[in-house]
Design an enzyme around this catalytic site. Sequence first.
Site, PDB file in Angstrom:
ATOM      1  N   ARG A 257      12.870  -3.228  10.020  1.00 27.46           N
ATOM      2  CA  ARG A 257      13.663  -1.712   9.251  1.00 27.46           C
ATOM      3  C   ARG A 257      12.163  -0.571   9.368  1.00 27.46           C
ATOM      4  O   ARG A 257      12.260  -0.987   8.712  1.00 27.46           O
ATOM      5  CB  ARG A 257      13.911  -2.636   7.794  1.00 27.46           C
ATOM      6  N   HIS A 261      12.614   0.914   2.382  1.00 28.83           N
ATOM      7  CA  HIS A 261      14.364   0.133   2.003  1.00 28.83           C
ATOM      8  C   HIS A 261      15.618   0.732   1.638  1.00 28.83           C
ATOM      9  O   HIS A 261      16.319   1.254   2.310  1.00 28.83           O
ATOM     10  CB  HIS A 261      13.755  -0.718   0.894  1.00 28.83           C
ATOM     11  N   TYR A 270       3.860  -1.753   0.993  1.00 28.06           N
ATOM     12  CA  TYR A 270       3.308  -3.495   0.670  1.00 28.06           C
ATOM     13  C   TYR A 270       3.567  -3.872   2.593  1.00 28.06           C
ATOM     14  O   TYR A 270       3.490  -5.304   2.843  1.00 28.06           O
ATOM     15  CB  TYR A 270       4.891  -4.396   0.252  1.00 28.06           C
TER      16      TYR A 270
END
Lengths: 351, 324
Positions: A257, A261, A270
Amino acid sequence: MPERIIESFNIKRLDILDDNGNADESLTPSLSDSEIKRIYELLTLSRTFDHHALSLQREGRMGTYASILGQEASQIGSAFAIKKSDWIFPSFREMGVYITMGYPVHMLFQYWSGDERGMKCPDDLNIFPLAVPVGTQVPHAVGAAMAAKYKKDKVAVVCYFGDGGTSKGDFHEGFNMAGVFKLPVVFICQNNQWAISVPREKQTASKTLAQKAFAYGFEGIQVDGNDVLAVYKATKEALDKARNGGGPTFIECFTYRMGDHTTADDASRYRSKEEVEAWKAKDPILRLKLFMERNGLWTEQYQKEVEEKSRDMIDEAVKKEEAIERPHPEDMFAYTYESLTQRQIREMRDF
Amino acid sequence: MPQNSKKLNMVQAINLALKEEMQRDSSVVILGEDVGRYGGVFRITEGLLELFGEERVIDTPLAESVIVGAAIGMAAYGLKPVAEIQFMGFIYPAIDQIFSHASRIRNRTRGRFTCPMVVRTPYGAGIKAPDLHSESTEALFCHMPGVKVVVPSSPYNAKGLLISSIRDPDPVIFLESTRLYRLIKEDVPEGEYTVPLGRARIVQEGKDVTVIAWGSMLHRVLQAVEEFNAEVIDLMTLNPLDEETIFKSVKKTGRVVIVHEAPKTCGFGAELSATIAEDAMLYLKAPIIRVTGYDVVMPLPKLEDYYIPTVERIKKGIEEVMRY
């Protein structure tokens, strides 16, 4: 009595194109030049859609959106093998699948703009509305496959989810049932390495996700999810097998990805820049481009045309969507049940 | 059409409804735990596997969420699945599927996909069963627009309501009182008849007080009202609610007692009381009284008789409203 091994398993991994677009000819699926070009155009169109969706969201013209950036090969490669008469049960990150199947693009913008009418699938397609609660669409795919099998329809069912979805109970219950009844269903996991902020290795201690299929009595395979030819080949074979009574298959598309998100997330909190950079070199569209160039299917001129055509299509779709009138408040009542209840009729007097 | 009637209990009536609907419509299929070879733990589906084969009477793995989730996929595909959840206390893993999907598919696709399915489940206490075998959490499902909730109270109505539920274009939660399964027999015609969803019935007419009940509580209510001039309403469908029948009766009697087996707090009686208070308050002569299970965890058999509303408790409730 001695201890002995009573079962063991192997998991295949399929790669066809390398990062430089060199193909393993012994594995290359039979696709005509025009089909390969069509795939390239769908990859580009999907990325253009994604780019526009992100811009529209930033401009406040669209709601929260889940980007597909980096996962185009997993989506277009698999969907290119699906027939219109097949049934598809997506999660919420499969805009490339919708686009490849020919779902009206303006309706996708409509949905993400907060208008439920965008998920009214056209009659010539069987794509379930995208599922927000993770993994809960797996049982639906299983049920549709049971129905197709009972009716002796020669259709296959495809179910999409992500690496996070493999941790859900519905994944287990659905896989288990698909195995028991040998159903015509293909499960496609886009393992994009991150479930919001939780990395793949914190999702499960299994070495691969593909191997989970083994426990349910059917085949699981890992494919390079950034290799559109590998994804297409694996999906095509699994669909043929399903249609011919061979039962379910689980395909783990190993991808990444590249974006956040959703537009409500900030992935830099993160994960490292280095990790993202390393995956850039594996870009699925670049890889097919190099392959096509090597085979005389790609020129600068062609690239310009493809980009222009994609931009025009997306601009057109946005324009079309933005001209659609807001639904009437009655619209939120009309589809709760087939008929309105006594109480709903009274409530509707507010409008 | 002339029909033969037979004295049947609720188990036999439900079995007959399933059999006849499956004979009539090849898209009706049954799925659940132990529904095939075993005929269901309460023998509801007995004999159906032999008649219709294992493609239509499907013994599933022990997994409630996929039983309901698969039924959703089947329904969307064009079948009419009747899923059985073995006990209402086991339905909770499937609530995600019912709430997140079954109730919403029609709306989310603006009618392109629908969910004509039935989830049958035995409910209620009084058969000396283990933990989580005696629940009556019907109110949960009434709080979910898109789902209908049906609770029969007699063999005749059970058959007619189940046929209507199977033919209904939307998902129906069909609750069968375990205590009633074999308690009463009545004439049940063979062949097709329906009892419409969304309509309550007046079981007996009366002038002084309206007593509202459904499913398992109806029979105790009928015993309790013997000394009163009471109108008894059997709701049969909780959602959508037949407000008209309730209002008409309340306007006549001016007194209301609501009886249910579930705990009082947020039970369906709360919704009924509020509805009556909102729209028929000026006709009331007395406060609305609820006679219900207590706000406790459903007890195991040694205490269950203290939990379930008794004829005496119902009588006391009626006496209380009659004081006004």
